[in-house]
Design an enzyme around this catalytic site. Structure first.
Site, PDB file in Angstrom:
ATOM      1  N   ASP A  58       1.347  -1.541   0.074  1.00  0.00           N
ATOM      2  CA  ASP A  58       0.304  -0.089  -0.243  1.00  0.00           C
ATOM      3  C   ASP A  58       0.699   0.903  -0.006  1.00  0.00           C
ATOM      4  OD1 ASP A  58      -1.579  -2.262   0.768  1.00  0.00           O
ATOM      5  OD2 ASP A  58      -2.831  -0.731   2.188  1.00  0.00           O
ATOM      6  N   HIS A 114     -10.199   1.498  -0.032  1.00  0.00           N
ATOM      7  CA  HIS A 114     -10.181   2.538  -0.131  1.00  0.00           C
ATOM      8  C   HIS A 114     -10.585   2.905  -2.256  1.00  0.00           C
ATOM      9  CE1 HIS A 114      -9.769   4.189   3.292  1.00  0.00           C
ATOM     10  NE2 HIS A 114      -8.951   3.046   3.987  1.00  0.00           N
ATOM     11  N   HIS A 158      -1.123  -2.674   6.474  1.00  0.00           N
ATOM     12  CA  HIS A 158      -0.056  -1.962   6.346  1.00  0.00           C
ATOM     13  C   HIS A 158       1.172  -1.726   7.666  1.00  0.00           C
ATOM     14  CE1 HIS A 158      -2.706   1.977   4.647  1.00  0.00           C
ATOM     15  NE2 HIS A 158      -2.949   0.674   4.071  1.00  0.00           N
TER      16      HIS A 158
HETATM   17 FE   LIG Z   1      -4.402   0.416   3.016  1.00  0.00          FE
HETATM   18 FE   LIG Z   2      -7.277  -0.580   2.984  1.00  0.00          FE
END
Ligand SMILES: [Fe+2]
Ligand SMILES: [Fe+2]
Length: 269
Positions: A13, A73, A182
């Protein structure tokens, strides 16, 4: 099949402008050193920490990224909706509703190797319209005979769901890589059936924040339970990912190597 076994550089990410700059600064050196056949990047947080825009997606694809994967997202920026339908090298979770923009898998070909990339969303604590474990069977059926290798990005909150997906797909795909939390996990390995696996590759963004958010703001929110404005941290950016070396045999991996690189390791620093 090509002469030499293919390899896949997968990067976790990318968070905000700093994450994007970190990726763009470190990617050329990584490509030169590792010579990956394919580069796949999860970029669900690249536009100011939430979502992605067509301009940024074009920039990443122009910088040598073969496929962009997304996650919860994906739809934060409305301008990406038509782009998701038009550009076949950016994918959102395959188990979203069929009515939602975009598609859930892509096929790219390079140096005579064909790679299928599938994006999935976990169903625990995330809003995904359909079950990941049944959708992946349908997607793999569609990829049958069209690809030499398959990488699955399982974007999920729960480690249990990601570990389960790894075992479910062991021996059926080349790699299952986890994203979304993350935070990189220390369990990268090739499973007994030949599938490379890691629960989370981590993020490309500020390690000095709280999963991307400025730490002071995140702590205030956690401490007071009041509404706090979140901004992307700019403290201590790292690039996090994995290099999967494919085996000569279709849909099998030879190795998976974790990559954790500080901003300071960029060329010329
Ligand atoms: Fe993310
Ligand atoms: Fe996510």
């Amino acid at each position: 099949m090509p002469d030499a076994a293919a390899s896949i550089l997968f990067i976790g990410d990318v968070v905000g402008g700093l994450g994007r700059r970190t990726l763009l600064a470190l990617l050329p050196g990584l490509v030169e050193r590792l010579r990956p056949t394919f580069v796949v990047v999860n970029a669900e947080n690249v536009a100011g920490g939430l979502g992605i825009t067509p301009k940024i997606a074009d920039e990443l694809l122009g910088a040598g990224v073969d496929v962009i994967t997304l996650g919860n997202h994906a739809y934060h920026r409305k301008e990406i909706y038509p782009y998701l339908d038009e550009q076949d090298r950016i994918i959102r979770p395959a188990n979203y509703l069929r009515t939602q923009p975009g598609r859930g898998w892509a096929i790219v070909e390079r140096d005579g190797a064909r790679l299928g990339v599938v994006n999935l969303s976990g169903n625990l604590y995330l809003r995904a319209g359909r079950p990941a474990f049944t959708e992946i069977d349908a997607v793999l059926g569609q990829l049958e005979g069209k690809v030499d290798h398959v990488l699955v990005d399982i974007h999920a909150e729960a480690t249990s769901e990601k570990v389960g997906m790894g075992w479910f797909l062991d021996g059926r795909v080349t790699a299952v890589v986890g994203t979304h939390t993350h935070v990189p996990t220390a369990d990268a390995r090739v499973l007994p059936g030949g599938t490379a696996y890691i629960t989370d590759v981590g993020m490309t963004g500020p390690r000095g924040g709280v999963i991307g958010v400025r730490k002071e703001q995140a702590i205030e929110s956690l401490r007071t339970h009041m509404s706090v404005r979140f901004e992307t941290s700019d403290d201590d950016p790292w690039l996090m990912g994995v290099l999967v070396r494919c085996a000569d045999e279709r849909l099998r991996a030879g190795s998976i190597e974790q990559l954790l690189l500080p901003w300071a390791s960029r060329p010329g620093a």
